[in-house]
Every structure is written in structure tokens, then in C-alpha cells.
Design a protein around this motif. Structure first.
Motif, mmCIF file in Angstrom:
data_model
loop_
_atom_site.group_PDB
_atom_site.id
_atom_site.type_symbol
_atom_site.label_atom_id
_atom_site.label_comp_id
_atom_site.label_asym_id
_atom_site.label_seq_id
_atom_site.Cartn_x
_atom_site.Cartn_y
_atom_site.Cartn_z
ATOM 1 N N PRO A 201 0.795 -1.234 0.000
ATOM 2 C CA PRO A 201 0.000 0.000 0.000
ATOM 3 C C PRO A 201 0.827 1.284 0.000
ATOM 4 C CG PRO A 201 0.092 -0.871 2.223
ATOM 5 C CD PRO A 201 0.860 -1.841 1.340
ATOM 6 N N HIS A 202 1.831 1.345 -0.876
ATOM 7 C CA HIS A 202 2.653 2.547 -0.981
ATOM 8 C C HIS A 202 1.859 3.665 -1.681
ATOM 9 C CE1 HIS A 202 3.156 1.506 -5.194
ATOM 10 N NE2 HIS A 202 3.697 0.334 -4.867
ATOM 11 N N PRO A 203 2.389 4.882 -1.743
ATOM 12 C CA PRO A 203 1.601 5.992 -2.286
ATOM 13 C C PRO A 203 1.133 5.828 -3.729
ATOM 14 C CG PRO A 203 3.385 6.866 -0.955
ATOM 15 C CD PRO A 203 3.604 5.375 -1.050
ATOM 16 N N HIS A 204 1.852 5.063 -4.547
ATOM 17 C CA HIS A 204 1.429 4.896 -5.939
ATOM 18 C C HIS A 204 0.253 3.943 -6.049
ATOM 19 C CE1 HIS A 204 1.922 5.761 -10.086
ATOM 20 N NE2 HIS A 204 2.482 4.626 -10.457
ATOM 21 N N ASN A 205 -0.074 3.210 -4.969
ATOM 22 C CA ASN A 205 -1.230 2.314 -4.959
ATOM 23 C C ASN A 205 -2.389 2.894 -4.161
ATOM 24 O OD1 ASN A 205 -0.098 0.399 -6.600
ATOM 25 N ND2 ASN A 205 0.672 -0.866 -4.920
ATOM 26 N N VAL A 206 -2.325 4.200 -3.932
ATOM 27 C CA VAL A 206 -3.401 4.924 -3.253
ATOM 28 C C VAL A 206 -3.774 6.103 -4.143
ATOM 29 C CG1 VAL A 206 -3.843 6.483 -1.312
ATOM 30 C CG2 VAL A 206 -2.862 4.232 -0.896
ATOM 31 N N LEU A 207 -5.063 6.340 -4.320
ATOM 32 C CA LEU A 207 -5.521 7.466 -5.114
ATOM 33 C C LEU A 207 -6.028 8.572 -4.202
ATOM 34 C CD1 LEU A 207 -7.476 5.626 -7.966
ATOM 35 C CD2 LEU A 207 -5.057 6.299 -7.893
ATOM 36 N N ALA A 208 -5.689 9.797 -4.557
ATOM 37 C CA ALA A 208 -6.088 10.953 -3.757
ATOM 38 C C ALA A 208 -6.700 12.011 -4.659
ATOM 39 C CB ALA A 208 -4.882 11.525 -3.007
ATOM 40 N N SER A 209 -7.561 12.798 -4.079
ATOM 41 C CA SER A 209 -8.193 13.902 -4.805
ATOM 42 C C SER A 209 -8.400 15.049 -3.828
ATOM 43 C CB SER A 209 -9.533 13.458 -5.398
ATOM 44 O OG SER A 209 -10.169 14.520 -6.073
ATOM 45 N N GLY A 210 -7.815 16.195 -4.146
ATOM 46 C CA GLY A 210 -7.955 17.338 -3.256
ATOM 47 C C GLY A 210 -7.371 17.103 -1.876
ATOM 48 N N GLY A 211 -6.342 16.276 -1.788
ATOM 49 C CA GLY A 211 -5.713 16.002 -0.504
ATOM 50 C C GLY A 211 -6.390 14.917 0.309
ATOM 51 N N ALA A 234 3.868 3.990 6.499
ATOM 52 C CA ALA A 234 3.784 5.278 7.191
ATOM 53 C C ALA A 234 5.027 6.120 6.940
ATOM 54 C CB ALA A 234 3.596 5.060 8.689
ATOM 55 N N TRP A 235 6.176 5.467 6.737
ATOM 56 C CA TRP A 235 7.421 6.199 6.455
ATOM 57 C C TRP A 235 7.499 6.597 4.985
ATOM 58 C CZ3 TRP A 235 6.922 2.761 10.337
ATOM 59 C CH2 TRP A 235 7.431 3.129 11.593
ATOM 60 N N LEU A 236 6.730 5.955 4.141
ATOM 61 C CA LEU A 236 6.723 6.279 2.714
ATOM 62 C C LEU A 236 5.696 7.359 2.385
ATOM 63 C CD1 LEU A 236 6.905 2.690 1.166
ATOM 64 C CD2 LEU A 236 8.794 4.192 1.800
ATOM 65 N N HIS A 237 4.564 7.346 3.071
ATOM 66 C CA HIS A 237 3.496 8.313 2.796
ATOM 67 C C HIS A 237 3.735 9.664 3.459
ATOM 68 C CE1 HIS A 237 0.150 5.959 0.879
ATOM 69 N NE2 HIS A 237 0.787 4.930 1.424
ATOM 70 N N PHE A 238 4.146 9.658 4.734
ATOM 71 C CA PHE A 238 3.957 10.829 5.579
ATOM 72 C C PHE A 238 5.261 11.473 6.039
ATOM 73 C CE2 PHE A 238 0.353 7.861 6.770
ATOM 74 C CZ PHE A 238 -0.548 8.445 5.883
ATOM 75 N N VAL A 289 13.189 7.611 -1.818
ATOM 76 C CA VAL A 289 14.126 8.596 -1.268
ATOM 77 C C VAL A 289 13.520 9.267 -0.028
ATOM 78 C CG1 VAL A 289 15.295 10.788 -1.722
ATOM 79 C CG2 VAL A 289 15.281 8.991 -3.461
ATOM 80 N N HIS A 290 12.245 9.636 -0.132
ATOM 81 C CA HIS A 290 11.564 10.232 1.024
ATOM 82 C C HIS A 290 11.558 9.267 2.209
ATOM 83 C CE1 HIS A 290 8.484 12.209 3.450
ATOM 84 N NE2 HIS A 290 7.848 11.051 3.495
ATOM 85 N N GLY A 291 11.278 7.990 1.944
ATOM 86 C CA GLY A 291 11.242 7.015 3.026
ATOM 87 C C GLY A 291 12.578 6.896 3.744
#
Length: 299
Positions: A201-211, A234-238, A289-291
Motif C-alpha cells: 500500500p505505498h503511495p502509488h497504490n493509493v488514489l487521492a483527490s484534493g488532498g 507510514a514512512w513512505l506516505h507521511f 528517497v523520502h522514506g
């Protein structure tokens, strides 16, 4: 920061193009064949086409991904009603044909954009929603739930592979990341039932709209086991702020065994090092890199 050698996506073993997808639709779902068809994504495991305004066609691009799609087709309709966010449960199940050797699926087209395309500060805004999603998903799974050798398993099962990737880095990052990994290995292993996991469930497997979160996609690695491997993201998303709230929202869950966040942080090393080694133009490279930056900032 010195990153490991680039990792390339595995090659496809079948040619997938618009003509093939049209042929499959005409042969198996003629009621859909007249809808507009548009290439959407060439992922690690699957190729996706948008079909009309509210559907998508999902086709494995290599043999090893075939079994993963079959897991999605079987289990996502079972999980979907239990979850607080939309997921791509199959509407139609395609079979091999027209020269294409694998099963495939027609799924809903879910709204939003990859969360890997926005900043971690923006992603902090959905930390509570992602925690709620995991809280609903991480429940005991049946005995015949999929098994995955690289997700939800004891960290010791991944030691050689992860340690090898970290060794490809340079100091001081190498020693610091190895220390985090070793602490995870020393933590108490998961006890209790195998819990349902997304698997990746990394950020590329989550869809967002308007935050805000709009959907969770790509359950190809779905399995059951130690939820630490999901919570690692949590270390990859936030940023630290979003991660603290994310953890607080899940605090006290009786199904999360002792040592879960130490194990989760070690799993984050696994994901971050792997993703940071992807080519710089890959959406997941920046996530990795962010993680690594987040992991080292805490150490």
C-alpha cells in the motif's frame, strides 16, 4: 545521500496493446466493446486501459503476475463491502483468448490521482483515512487466504534479500539502515491470527483527490500475516507529523501484537531501499528517497 544501483522493472512476456484489448472485449464482453478505450498505465505486474467513463481493463503483463490477479478477482469482491474506501473489485472476469494467455478483469475506474505525485505534506492530510482503512482491513483472514513469500512474513525470511540491497549503499546510510533492520529482526515476532493485508500500500497504490483519499488500488500482493509490513508505509506516505497521527489512530488495536512498530520500521527499510533504486523518472523513486530520509531523521 548515496542511492543503490538502479533497479529495472521486470520485462513483460506478452505484448498488450489496444488492438488486443479490443479483441478480448469483442470476444468475451461484446456489450462493452464499443466503449472508448484509452491506455492508462504499464505497471510492475499489469497493464491497465480505461474503458468508457467508469471502467478499466486490467491485464497481467507477465506470468508471475497472473496468480496475483486471480487472487484479486477472487477476494476483492469479498473484502470490498467491509472497507471504508473503494477498491477495484472485478465487475467482469476475462479468460485467456485471442492469443493472450492469462485471465484478466474489468474493474471500476476509481477517481483520483496517484498519491505518489503529491508531496508528503499533502499526504499527511489523509493519515486518518489511511489508518481507518487499515483498521477495517486488518482482521483475521480465513485459512485459504493467499500466501505471499515477501509480504506479511517474519522479517528473518527477508533478511538475505534486504541486507544485500542495503550493502549496495554507501556509508553512513548503510550502517544506519542496517541498524534499523537489525532492531526489527530482534523485535518480538507477530503473534495471533494471520490478518488480511493489502501487501503493497505505498503511495502509488493509493488514489487521492484534493488532498483526501479516494481509493486504494493494486491488491496484487494481497495476503494474510503480520500487519507490520502494511504499516511500514507510514514512512513512505507521511512526514513525522502525519506519521504520529497515523500511529495514534491505530494505538490500542488488540490485533496488533507487541513490537509491531519496530517491525514496521524495518519493513520500511525494505521498501524504501528497493524503491530508491528505481530510475529517477519512476514515481516510486521519489517515494523511496523520502522514506529513507524519514527513517534516518528518526534514528
Amino acid at each position: 545521500m548515496t542511492l543503490p544501483e538502479r533497479t529495472l522493472r521486470p520485462p513483460a512476456d506478452v505484448l498488450i496493446n489496444e488492438a488486443l484489448v479490443r479483441d478480448l472485449l469483442r470476444a468475451q464482453f461484446p456489450q462493452l466493446a464499443g466503449l472508448a478505450l484509452e491506455f492508462a498505465d504499464n505497471g510492475w505486474d499489469n497493464v491497465s486501459y480505461r474503458l468508457g467513463s467508469d471502467l478499466a481493463v486490467r491485464l497481467p503483463r507477465r506470468e508471475s503476475a497472473h496468480a496475483l490477479l486471480l487472487n484479486e478477482v477472487r477476494w476483492l469482491p469479498f473484502l470490498a463491502p467491509r472497507l471504508p474506501l473503494p477498491i477495484p473489485a472485478a465487475r467482469h472476469r476475462g479468460k485467456p483468448g485471442e492469443g493472450y494467455p492469462y485471465h484478466w478483469a474489468v474493474v471500476p475506474w476509481l477517481p483520483g490521482n496517484s498519491a505518489a505525485t503529491v508531496s508528503a505534506e499533502v499526504r499527511d492530510g489523509y493519515c486518518a483515512s489511511l489508518a481507518a482503512f487499515f483498521g477495517a482491513l486488518h482482521v483475521p483472514a480465513p485459512a485459504d487466504a493467499p500466501r505471499n513469500p515477501v509480504r506479511g512474513v517474519p522479517l528473518k525470511n527477508r533478511d538475505d534479500a534486504v541486507r544485500g540491497r542495503i550493502q549496495g549503499m554507501q556509508e553512513p546510510e548503510r550502517s544506519r539502515l542496517l541498524s534499523i533492520w537489525d532492531r526489527g529482526l530482534a523485535a518480538v515476532e507477530h503473534t495471533g491470527p494471520r490478518l488480511w493485508l493489502h501487501g503493497d500500500p505505498h503511495p502509488h497504490n493509493v488514489l487521492a483527490s484534493g488532498g483526501a483519499l479516494s481509493a486504494v488500488i493494486d491488491f496484487g500482493d494481497m495476503t494474510a500475516g503480520d500487519p507490520a509490513s502494511d504499516l511500514a508505509v507510514a514512512w513512505l506516505h507521511f512526514t513525522s507529523r502525519g506519521r504520529a497521527e497515523f500511529m495514534e489512530r491505530l494505538a490500542g488495536d488488540a490485533l496488533y501484537s507487541p513490537g509491531i512498530w519496530v517491525r514496521a520500521r524495518a519493513w520500511a527499510v525494505n521498501y524504501a531501499v528497493l524503491m530508491s533504486g528505481l530510475p529517477p523518472d519512476d514515481a516510486l523513486h521519489t517515494v523511496g528517497v523520502h522514506g529513507i530520509e524519514q527513517l534516518l531523521a528518526e534514528d
